[in-house]
Design an enzyme around this catalytic site. Structure first.
Site, PDB file in Angstrom:
ATOM      1  N   ASN A 155       9.681  -6.991   5.256  1.00 35.02           N
ATOM      2  CA  ASN A 155       8.665  -7.817   4.601  1.00 35.02           C
ATOM      3  C   ASN A 155       8.528  -7.497   3.110  1.00 35.02           C
ATOM      4  O   ASN A 155       7.495  -7.755   2.501  1.00 35.02           O
ATOM      5  CB  ASN A 155       7.323  -7.623   5.325  1.00 35.02           C
ATOM      6  CG  ASN A 155       6.336  -8.709   4.975  1.00 35.02           C
ATOM      7  OD1 ASN A 155       6.725  -9.840   4.685  1.00 35.02           O
ATOM      8  ND2 ASN A 155       5.058  -8.359   4.943  1.00 35.02           N
ATOM      9  N   ILE A 184       0.840  -1.205   0.000  1.00 35.28           N
ATOM     10  CA  ILE A 184       0.000   0.000   0.000  1.00 35.28           C
ATOM     11  C   ILE A 184       0.877   1.258   0.000  1.00 35.28           C
ATOM     12  O   ILE A 184       0.604   2.218  -0.722  1.00 35.28           O
ATOM     13  CB  ILE A 184      -0.985  -0.013   1.193  1.00 35.28           C
ATOM     14  CG1 ILE A 184      -1.876  -1.265   1.107  1.00 35.28           C
ATOM     15  CG2 ILE A 184      -1.858   1.244   1.195  1.00 35.28           C
ATOM     16  CD1 ILE A 184      -2.804  -1.477   2.283  1.00 35.28           C
ATOM     17  N   PHE A 234       2.735   3.190   7.764  1.00 34.36           N
ATOM     18  CA  PHE A 234       2.388   1.823   7.337  1.00 34.36           C
ATOM     19  C   PHE A 234       3.284   0.777   7.994  1.00 34.36           C
ATOM     20  O   PHE A 234       2.968  -0.410   7.917  1.00 34.36           O
ATOM     21  CB  PHE A 234       2.584   1.664   5.823  1.00 34.36           C
ATOM     22  CG  PHE A 234       1.645   2.484   4.997  1.00 34.36           C
ATOM     23  CD1 PHE A 234       0.309   2.129   4.883  1.00 34.36           C
ATOM     24  CD2 PHE A 234       2.082   3.603   4.322  1.00 34.36           C
ATOM     25  CE1 PHE A 234      -0.567   2.874   4.117  1.00 34.36           C
ATOM     26  CE2 PHE A 234       1.216   4.356   3.549  1.00 34.36           C
ATOM     27  CZ  PHE A 234      -0.109   3.989   3.443  1.00 34.36           C
ATOM     28  N   ASN A 247      -3.988 -13.914   1.816  1.00 32.08           N
ATOM     29  CA  ASN A 247      -5.123 -13.155   1.286  1.00 32.08           C
ATOM     30  C   ASN A 247      -5.651 -13.748  -0.004  1.00 32.08           C
ATOM     31  O   ASN A 247      -4.934 -14.411  -0.752  1.00 32.08           O
ATOM     32  CB  ASN A 247      -4.724 -11.686   1.078  1.00 32.08           C
ATOM     33  CG  ASN A 247      -4.416 -10.999   2.380  1.00 32.08           C
ATOM     34  OD1 ASN A 247      -3.289 -10.594   2.619  1.00 32.08           O
ATOM     35  ND2 ASN A 247      -5.392 -10.900   3.251  1.00 32.08           N
ATOM     36  N   ASN A 302     -10.917  -4.287   2.260  1.00 36.82           N
ATOM     37  CA  ASN A 302      -9.973  -5.282   1.713  1.00 36.82           C
ATOM     38  C   ASN A 302      -9.250  -4.736   0.486  1.00 36.82           C
ATOM     39  O   ASN A 302      -9.799  -4.776  -0.619  1.00 36.82           O
ATOM     40  CB  ASN A 302     -10.712  -6.568   1.344  1.00 36.82           C
ATOM     41  CG  ASN A 302     -11.117  -7.366   2.563  1.00 36.82           C
ATOM     42  OD1 ASN A 302     -11.843  -6.865   3.414  1.00 36.82           O
ATOM     43  ND2 ASN A 302     -10.651  -8.597   2.666  1.00 36.82           N
ATOM     44  N   TYR A 305      -2.682  -8.935  16.041  1.00 35.13           N
ATOM     45  CA  TYR A 305      -2.585  -7.970  14.939  1.00 35.13           C
ATOM     46  C   TYR A 305      -3.745  -6.969  15.010  1.00 35.13           C
ATOM     47  O   TYR A 305      -3.544  -5.752  14.990  1.00 35.13           O
ATOM     48  CB  TYR A 305      -2.601  -8.704  13.591  1.00 35.13           C
ATOM     49  CG  TYR A 305      -2.980  -7.797  12.441  1.00 35.13           C
ATOM     50  CD1 TYR A 305      -2.050  -6.904  11.917  1.00 35.13           C
ATOM     51  CD2 TYR A 305      -4.276  -7.800  11.913  1.00 35.13           C
ATOM     52  CE1 TYR A 305      -2.409  -6.039  10.887  1.00 35.13           C
ATOM     53  CE2 TYR A 305      -4.641  -6.940  10.893  1.00 35.13           C
ATOM     54  CZ  TYR A 305      -3.701  -6.066  10.388  1.00 35.13           C
ATOM     55  OH  TYR A 305      -4.064  -5.203   9.382  1.00 35.13           O
ATOM     56  N   SER A 333      -7.741  -0.453  10.112  1.00 35.05           N
ATOM     57  CA  SER A 333      -8.338  -1.564   9.370  1.00 35.05           C
ATOM     58  C   SER A 333      -9.769  -1.801   9.819  1.00 35.05           C
ATOM     59  O   SER A 333     -10.122  -1.575  10.987  1.00 35.05           O
ATOM     60  CB  SER A 333      -7.492  -2.811   9.642  1.00 35.05           C
ATOM     61  OG  SER A 333      -8.202  -3.967   9.288  1.00 35.05           O
ATOM     62  N   LYS A 357      -4.005  -2.684  15.875  1.00 37.88           N
ATOM     63  CA  LYS A 357      -4.681  -1.627  15.107  1.00 37.88           C
ATOM     64  C   LYS A 357      -5.544  -0.780  16.049  1.00 37.88           C
ATOM     65  O   LYS A 357      -5.559   0.448  15.974  1.00 37.88           O
ATOM     66  CB  LYS A 357      -5.545  -2.232  13.991  1.00 37.88           C
ATOM     67  CG  LYS A 357      -4.736  -2.836  12.845  1.00 37.88           C
ATOM     68  CD  LYS A 357      -3.970  -1.771  12.075  1.00 37.88           C
ATOM     69  CE  LYS A 357      -3.032  -2.339  11.039  1.00 37.88           C
ATOM     70  NZ  LYS A 357      -2.046  -1.394  10.525  1.00 37.88           N
TER      71      LYS A 357
HETATM   72  N1  UDP Z   1     -10.335 -16.684   1.435  1.00 35.67           N
HETATM   73  C1  UDP Z   1     -10.516 -17.921   0.816  1.00 35.67           C
HETATM   74  N2  UDP Z   1      -9.406 -18.596   0.402  1.00 35.67           N
HETATM   75  C2  UDP Z   1      -8.136 -18.110   0.554  1.00 35.67           C
HETATM   76  C3  UDP Z   1      -7.969 -16.847   1.176  1.00 35.67           C
HETATM   77  C4  UDP Z   1      -9.091 -16.169   1.603  1.00 35.67           C
HETATM   78  O1  UDP Z   1     -11.630 -18.393   0.659  1.00 35.67           O
HETATM   79  O2  UDP Z   1      -7.173 -18.787   0.180  1.00 35.67           O
HETATM   80  C5  UDP Z   1     -11.521 -15.922   1.867  1.00 35.67           C
HETATM   81  C6  UDP Z   1     -11.540 -15.657   3.365  1.00 35.67           C
HETATM   82  O3  UDP Z   1     -12.132 -16.750   4.036  1.00 35.67           O
HETATM   83  C7  UDP Z   1     -12.380 -14.389   3.432  1.00 35.67           C
HETATM   84  C8  UDP Z   1     -12.056 -13.662   2.129  1.00 35.67           C
HETATM   85  O4  UDP Z   1     -11.497 -14.666   1.272  1.00 35.67           O
HETATM   86  O5  UDP Z   1     -13.742 -14.723   3.436  1.00 35.67           O
HETATM   87  C9  UDP Z   1     -11.059 -12.538   2.269  1.00 35.67           C
HETATM   88  O6  UDP Z   1      -9.953 -13.037   2.978  1.00 35.67           O
HETATM   89  P1  UDP Z   1      -8.597 -12.214   3.083  1.00 35.67           P
HETATM   90  O7  UDP Z   1      -7.619 -13.055   3.874  1.00 35.67           O
HETATM   91  O8  UDP Z   1      -8.150 -11.760   1.734  1.00 35.67           O
HETATM   92  O9  UDP Z   1      -8.991 -10.898   3.901  1.00 35.67           O
HETATM   93  P2  UDP Z   1      -9.693 -10.730   5.338  1.00 35.67           P
HETATM   94  O10 UDP Z   1     -11.089 -10.297   5.068  1.00 35.67           O
HETATM   95  O11 UDP Z   1      -9.590 -12.016   6.068  1.00 35.67           O
HETATM   96  O12 UDP Z   1      -8.882  -9.639   5.972  1.00 35.67           O
END
Ligand code: UDP
Length: 355
Positions: free
Chosen positions: A37, A14, A83, A216, A196, A152, A127, A156
């Site tokens: 990272n 970001i 950040f 993610n 997101n 985490y 967040s 925040k």
């Molecule tokens: N998700 C998924 N498979 C993956 C990663 C994420 O189905 O391999 C789903 C997760 O369960 C959530 C959505 O995608 O419902 C977004 O997840 P992410 O980790 O990107 O962001 P979060 O909302 O958890 O911060």
């Protein structure tokens, strides 16, 4: 003279997009990052996109207060966007002390030193995780924060509180805790609560670079599409949502970056209505995991290998923003379509594969 914005963690996903938008809006940018990272890929991309070879880059850790002091001694900083933090939920559960130490100490150091150098405008990257599993949707900034479900998420919330309390305490500019100079000054603060963030810059020169297996959704999708992963697991299809998969508010990273420019401008032009303000940064539109997968397949003309898997512990069922406050007060609105965003995510993955 152009105002100068310090971007801590500016070499990351970001931060690099925000640096581009700030420069394109006419600000001078100083990027500081400890590269814990990320590598220099995105910072090099920022220089290419903006055509600016002269962007100062300081390799430093904000937990090192002396380094923070040196930074503020060297540069006159008009605003800071912070950040620099660890961001993996699962890792934070396994390593809570590492997360509390890093994420809290770095932010406190920043505020303490900024306060001692004549004061500063501080923008904190918060967040939507602070809302937990909301009782009502969409969430507004007045929706209650829920107890965090991970260290985490807790960092925040605590950083939001640190900023709010510092703004309130140092409003007169005076205190005994400042570090640096004989002219302590007030802190003003904005916390942006991201939903997101996904996608990449349209140039495909900067984007998300997850280390190891992505947590993610979108990086996992693009890595599956390119063949780095065999199959996407969709975590849960029995949720109480229209298609059984979780719903989120996916915000394009360039749109998100632009929200920072609006927020910085609001601070620097003295337009804040309160010395500490909070804004949701989202589209206001929910999308389910399955809808996102289908949209990705359609816009990029490919078929993704995916299967339904058990729910992932800790996931909220559904959350999306009411972005009205940001729309009205920041004069900002999400503009890019889901299709544009998902095409940019795919272009970035292909760019990485070509390298
Ligand atoms: N998700 C998924 N498979 C993956 C990663 C994420 O189905 O391999 C789903 C997760 O369960 C959530 C959505 O995608 O419902 C977004 O997840 P992410 O980790 O990107 O962001 P979060 O909302 O958890 O911060």
């Amino acid at each position: 003279m152009a105002k100068r914005v310090l971007v801590s963690g500016g070499a990351g996903y970001i931060g690099s997009h925000v640096s581009v938008e700030l420069i394109e809006a006419g600000y001078d940018v100083v990027v500081a990052d400890n590269l814990s990272n990320c590598d220099m890929t995105c910072f090099e991309g920022v220089k290419k996109i903006t055509g600016r070879e002269d962007i100062p880059f300081i390799k430093m850790d904000f937990c090192d207060i002396k380094a923070v002091e040196n930074l503020f001694d060297e540069f006159k900083i008009d605003a800071v966007i912070h950040f620099a933090a660890f961001k993996a939920v699962g890792e934070s559960v396994a390593e809570p002390i590492m997360y509390y130490k890093n994420n809290l100490e770095s932010f406190m150091n920043l505020i303490q030193v900024a306060h001692g150098h004549g004061g500063c405008n501080v923008l904190f990257s918060s967040s939507a995780t602070v809302y937990g599993e909301p009782d009502e949707l969409p969430v507004t900034e007045k929706s209650p924060r829920q107890s965090a479900t991970s260290p985490y998420g807790n960092t925040k919330q605590i950083c939001e509180d640190i900023l709010r309390d510092s703004v309130n305490a140092y409003v007169t500019g005076d205190s005994t805790v400042h570090i640096g100079s004989d002219r302590p000054g007030p802190i003003k603060g904005i916390a942006l609560r991201y939903f997101n963030p996904i996608g990449a810059h349209p140039s495909a020169l900067i984007g998300e670079l997850p280390r190891g297996v992505p947590n993610n959704l979108v990086p996992f999708i693009t890595q599956t599409a390119i063949g780095k992963r065999d199959c996407l697991n969709i975590f849960g299809n029995d949720y109480p949502t229209p298609d059984g998969t979780c719903q989120r508010d996916y915000i394009d990273v360039v749109d998100l970056a632009k929200a920072h420019v609006h927020a910085v401008r609001r601070m620097l032009e003295g337009k804040m209505e309160n010395d500490y303000e909070v804004f949701n940064v989202g589209t206001g539109k929910p999308l389910s995991v399955l809808e996102l997968v289908k949209a990705f397949e359609k816009v990029n003309g490919l078929s993704l290998n995916y299967k339904f898997a058990p729910r992932r512990p800790g996931d909220v069922v559904a959350i999306w923003a009411d972005p009205t406050l940001a729309n009205e007060k920041l004069g900002w609105k999400a503009e890019r379509t889901t299709e544009q965003t998902l095409a940019s995510a795919w272009a970035w993955e292909k760019h990485l594969a070509d390298k």
